[in-house]
Enzyme design. Structure first.
Site, PDB file in Angstrom:
ATOM      1  N   ASP A 184      43.157 -34.542  16.928  1.00 15.20           N
ATOM      2  CA  ASP A 184      41.741 -34.663  17.256  1.00 15.20           C
ATOM      3  C   ASP A 184      41.582 -35.648  18.416  1.00 15.20           C
ATOM      4  O   ASP A 184      42.146 -36.747  18.384  1.00 15.20           O
ATOM      5  CB  ASP A 184      40.950 -35.162  16.042  1.00 15.20           C
ATOM      6  CG  ASP A 184      39.452 -35.037  16.257  1.00 15.20           C
ATOM      7  OD1 ASP A 184      38.912 -33.952  15.992  1.00 15.20           O
ATOM      8  OD2 ASP A 184      38.830 -36.025  16.688  1.00 15.20           O
ATOM      9  N   ASN A 192      31.382 -35.857  26.373  1.00 15.58           N
ATOM     10  CA  ASN A 192      30.284 -34.896  26.520  1.00 15.58           C
ATOM     11  C   ASN A 192      28.969 -35.590  26.861  1.00 15.58           C
ATOM     12  O   ASN A 192      28.206 -35.136  27.723  1.00 15.58           O
ATOM     13  CB  ASN A 192      30.125 -34.091  25.231  1.00 15.58           C
ATOM     14  CG  ASN A 192      31.147 -32.973  25.117  1.00 15.58           C
ATOM     15  OD1 ASN A 192      31.615 -32.438  26.123  1.00 15.58           O
ATOM     16  ND2 ASN A 192      31.502 -32.618  23.890  1.00 15.58           N
ATOM     17  N   HIS A 197      28.753 -31.386  29.097  1.00 13.12           N
ATOM     18  CA  HIS A 197      29.583 -30.443  28.342  1.00 13.12           C
ATOM     19  C   HIS A 197      30.513 -29.630  29.240  1.00 13.12           C
ATOM     20  O   HIS A 197      31.586 -29.215  28.799  1.00 13.12           O
ATOM     21  CB  HIS A 197      28.697 -29.511  27.514  1.00 13.12           C
ATOM     22  CG  HIS A 197      28.072 -30.196  26.341  1.00 13.12           C
ATOM     23  ND1 HIS A 197      28.718 -30.351  25.137  1.00 13.12           N
ATOM     24  CD2 HIS A 197      26.859 -30.789  26.199  1.00 13.12           C
ATOM     25  CE1 HIS A 197      27.927 -30.998  24.287  1.00 13.12           C
ATOM     26  NE2 HIS A 197      26.797 -31.275  24.908  1.00 13.12           N
ATOM     27  N   ASP A 201      34.413 -29.231  28.591  1.00 13.57           N
ATOM     28  CA  ASP A 201      35.189 -27.980  28.555  1.00 13.57           C
ATOM     29  C   ASP A 201      36.435 -28.077  29.432  1.00 13.57           C
ATOM     30  O   ASP A 201      37.505 -27.589  29.065  1.00 13.57           O
ATOM     31  CB  ASP A 201      34.321 -26.810  29.017  1.00 13.57           C
ATOM     32  CG  ASP A 201      33.278 -26.411  27.985  1.00 13.57           C
ATOM     33  OD1 ASP A 201      33.363 -26.895  26.835  1.00 13.57           O
ATOM     34  OD2 ASP A 201      32.378 -25.625  28.329  1.00 13.57           O
ATOM     35  N   GLU A 227      36.885 -30.497  19.292  1.00 18.20           N
ATOM     36  CA  GLU A 227      37.992 -31.176  19.954  1.00 18.20           C
ATOM     37  C   GLU A 227      39.229 -31.243  19.082  1.00 18.20           C
ATOM     38  O   GLU A 227      40.112 -32.073  19.291  1.00 18.20           O
ATOM     39  CB  GLU A 227      37.561 -32.589  20.358  1.00 18.20           C
ATOM     40  CG  GLU A 227      37.245 -33.522  19.215  1.00 18.20           C
ATOM     41  CD  GLU A 227      35.790 -33.460  18.776  1.00 18.20           C
ATOM     42  OE1 GLU A 227      35.309 -34.481  18.247  1.00 18.20           O
ATOM     43  OE2 GLU A 227      35.142 -32.414  18.947  1.00 18.20           O
TER      44      GLU A 227
END
Length: 308
Positions: A184, A192, A197, A201, A227
């Site tokens: 993670d 973000n 965002h 990505d 994530e």
């Protein structure tokens, strides 16, 4: 026609006869000696939606009419290679297509040269192959799409459930040990919220590339949501799991592509590691690795934690 040591006759399947059947539902010309008409052959091949099985069955069905020692099939666009039988001196190669759609290349092999009559009959028999093969390729594409994360291109959670079940079954039968890594990204919400965002990505895509580079070809990388990533690997010894996870952790932290994707942020990962036990299920193994990952978070992040 001149023949060489490795006779190769390249023939594009004629678009005008791609159905293999005339308007009155009779076999096309030059098929008088074929045991099955193209329509009958296509019916025989529609019992499976696996390209490998379609091609293998086609090879077996035509063996009496078109004797051969083996065949190979390649479709680079689908990432598919199939090979059965043995290598032989002579070969004939067919480029398969339907209405301009590439279906790959099929190559037959045998010790003696192929006669012109046999090659003509093969072109007719291929009319019974192309549509079942096309259906199988489309089905394979759909299955792959359903098991692929659209953002990163690696496996998704659905694929993890299926492949982990397979790997655990192999382990129960005495196969290699299985290790599961749950990874993670640390403070990813901050990426973000701070950078947007779209940047998030890009970070996820960069991390995916980093994970693929940091693992072996036989290891499997999954994005299971947000994530979170999972790596499924076979190991020779239990003590091999933690060092492999540490290499992955360091690869993320020091990957230039990952850090460049998030200016002003330091992207790291916390990883939990669990080893498969007898009678494990995908859920029990995942839960142990997931709990270990949260222990790594509580211990300060950017570290590896093996199950207790």
């Amino acid at each position: 026609m001149s023949q060489t040591f490795a006779e190769s006759i390249l023939r594009s399947f004629p678009r005008g006869i791609s159905s293999g059947i005339s308007r009155d539902n009779q076999p096309l010309p030059n098929s008088a000696e074929i045991a099955l008409t193209p329509a009958e052959l296509a019916f025989q091949l529609q019992t499976t939606l696996e390209p490998e099985s379609v091609l293998g069955r086609f090879s077996r069905v035509i063996q009496l009419t078109f004797p051969h020692d083996g065949f190979s099939y390649d479709h680079p666009g689908a990432g598919l290679h199939v090979s059965q039988g043995r290598l032989s001196r002579h070969s004939c190669t067919y480029t398969l297509s339907v209405n301009g759609e590439d279906l790959g290349e099929l190559r037959f092999l045998r010790g003696r040269k192929f006669r012109e009559q046999e090659l003509a009959e093969m072109e007719t028999m291929l009319a019974g192959l192309v549509y079942p093969l096309r259906s199988a390729l489309l089905y394979r594409q759909a299955v792959q799409a359903s098991q692929t994360d659209p953002l990163t291109g690696v496996y998704n959670r659905k694929a993890l459930d299926q492949l982990l079940t397979r790997e655990l079954a192999s382990f129960e039968r005495g196969g290699e040990m299985v290790a599961l890594l749950v990874l993670d990204l640390d403070h990813f919400k901050r990426v973000n919220d701070t950078l947007g965002h779209s940047v998030g990505d890009r970070v996820l895509k960069a991390v995916t590339g980093c994970l693929v580079e940091a693992t072996r070809a036989c290891d499997m990388v999954f994005r299971t949501g947000g994530e979170e990533f999972v790596i499924l690997m076979r190991i020779a010894r239990p003590e091999d799991a933690a060092p492999a996870a540490e290499r992955v952790r360091a690869a993320v932290e020091y990957c230039a592509a990952v850090q460049d994707a998030a200016p002003g942020q330091h992207v790291t990962a916390s990883i939990g590691v669990a080893l498969a036990c007898r009678r494990d299920t995908p859920l029990t193994l995942f839960d142990r690795a997931d709990k270990a990952m949260y222990e790594a978070k509580r211990a300060g992040r950017n570290r590896v934690q093996a199950q207790a």
